[in-house]
Design a protein around this motif. Sequence first.
Motif, PDB file in Angstrom:
ATOM      1  N   GLU B  80       0.840  -1.202   0.000  1.00  0.00           N
ATOM      2  CA  GLU B  80       0.000   0.000   0.000  1.00  0.00           C
ATOM      3  C   GLU B  80       0.880   1.260   0.000  1.00  0.00           C
ATOM      4  O   GLU B  80       0.631   2.201  -0.736  1.00  0.00           O
ATOM      5  N   THR B  84       1.341   4.308  -2.991  1.00  0.00           N
ATOM      6  CA  THR B  84       1.116   5.754  -2.826  1.00  0.00           C
ATOM      7  C   THR B  84       2.329   6.530  -3.320  1.00  0.00           C
ATOM      8  O   THR B  84       2.316   7.746  -3.361  1.00  0.00           O
ATOM      9  N   ARG B 238      -4.122  -3.083  -6.607  1.00  0.00           N
ATOM     10  CA  ARG B 238      -5.032  -1.941  -6.656  1.00  0.00           C
ATOM     11  C   ARG B 238      -4.512  -0.819  -5.775  1.00  0.00           C
ATOM     12  O   ARG B 238      -4.167  -1.042  -4.635  1.00  0.00           O
ATOM     13  N   ARG B 239      -4.491   0.387  -6.357  1.00  0.00           N
ATOM     14  CA  ARG B 239      -4.088   1.536  -5.534  1.00  0.00           C
ATOM     15  C   ARG B 239      -5.175   1.887  -4.533  1.00  0.00           C
ATOM     16  O   ARG B 239      -4.914   2.351  -3.445  1.00  0.00           O
ATOM     17  N   ARG B 240      -6.429   1.677  -4.913  1.00  0.00           N
ATOM     18  CA  ARG B 240      -7.549   1.940  -4.010  1.00  0.00           C
ATOM     19  C   ARG B 240      -8.193   0.636  -3.585  1.00  0.00           C
ATOM     20  O   ARG B 240      -8.526  -0.187  -4.416  1.00  0.00           O
ATOM     21  N   THR B 241      -8.350   0.460  -2.270  1.00  0.00           N
ATOM     22  CA  THR B 241      -9.012  -0.762  -1.796  1.00  0.00           C
ATOM     23  C   THR B 241     -10.144  -0.384  -0.840  1.00  0.00           C
ATOM     24  O   THR B 241     -10.296   0.771  -0.457  1.00  0.00           O
ATOM     25  N   ARG B 242     -10.926  -1.401  -0.474  1.00  0.00           N
ATOM     26  CA  ARG B 242     -12.038  -1.160   0.437  1.00  0.00           C
ATOM     27  C   ARG B 242     -11.594  -0.922   1.853  1.00  0.00           C
ATOM     28  O   ARG B 242     -10.663  -1.520   2.290  1.00  0.00           O
TER      29      ARG B 242
END
Lengths: 241, 242
Positions: B80, B84, B238-242
């Motif tokens: 993660e 970023t 994925r750069r964006r996760t839940r």
Amino acid sequence: MMNNSPQLAVRVDDLVVERGRTTVLDELSLSVERGAITGLLGPSGSGKTTLMRAIVGTQRITSGRVTVLGHPAGDRRLRTRLAYVTQSASVYDDLSVRENVSYFAAILGTGGDVDSVLTATDLADCADRRVGALSGGQRSRVSLAAALLGGPEVLVLDEPTVGLDPILRASLWDLFHRLAAEGTTLLVSSHVMDEATRCDDLLLLSAGRLLAQGTPTGLIERTGTDSIESAFISCARGGRP
Amino acid sequence: MNRTLATTRRVLTQVVHDKRTLGLLLVVPALLIGLVAWIFTETPVFDRIAGQLIAMFPFVTMFLVTSIATLRERRSGTLERLLTMPLSKADFILGYAIAFGLLALAQSIICVSWAVFVCGFDPGDHLVVFVATTMLNGILGTAFGLFASAFAATEFQAVQFMPALVFPQILLAGLFLPTDQLPRVLEIVAHLLPMTYAFDALTEVTAADPDLGAVALDNAVLGGFVVVLLTLGSLSLRRRTR
């Protein structure tokens, strides 16, 4: 009053984050000023980490808008201008302190300042030790050191002082104030209310809603209380009649 | 490219720091080859299967090491953090592929040397093609591991992917029975799996008068599998996760 002013580092409008059927953040709107330390206070489970992840751009959001330094959160132009320190240290346990920081420096393209961030985080003496063998406090400082690389304009720090002894905690806050004086924007979360007085501005978060925003003294005066803790309680009760 | 190589270097440093993993990775395959050679001392079997065994080890070990390593990246928050930063998904995936490809090369060289000099295995006249094919198998294992780790939430699951995804390939690839003697359906399935082409290439290149065109074709198919799996693996980041 909250326009796209150049004074604002972060602006959040009507942010909603749902995870499954739970609403983690509920129509949140707030702003973070540039060159100041903004404290994000709230009990655990109040949505602090989710809000920080939304600002960093790693959180999938349901609706609303998050703007950082004039760009949408997560924009590729922000990748060298914003740094994020997660609550548990995101570093490689099987590498030495210096190997960790050097790798992140190579990714950022800022090879030169490895030594200066190690000094700033008081890690120069254990630079060659394996991170997995360090104490919890030292590990989280390695994570912080990596975030300081390249002098980011915005630093998002999730509970950076947890588990640190009082002397170390004070020296980290000194570092934060130094960075803010140099123009860095800091957003620091904490569930320890006594850290609030060290911040320039406070965001009080509870159950995914913003209870109040203001300076520590302002909040105390407004609620007619004598501490941030009582101010928080007063806001929380006022918000739920 | 700098970021890819920095990632390669970092992954290799992690492995080198872990002396026991490094030792297991480099020495165990050679010892197992020795064991098989010993078992089949008085028979011609070893010469027939040694090439395939040497190809199998980099595939299996690189699959395991990569899937655990990337799972750790996902779980420790380092992935993660990297996403970023200005690190592209290709930098991350290729960094891993190159690191474990190099380890696979070292592993193959040790394994082949042991098989040839200690166990008396005859690798044929095209040693470089043979070692290159084994290394390609290691990269294939890495690509499979990167892809599989996206579906594993825990280390337990990641390890279980090995019997689920790797064993069927080995069983069908011709180690026990040549693929053209399999039941028709299994023969078709076998030709959808990359390991079959790896075994085919190694059987051919170690033969007395190898058809290098066929070996090149097999390796091209393996390369195609690597590209597809690495692409699928990078889509799972994925750069964006839940």
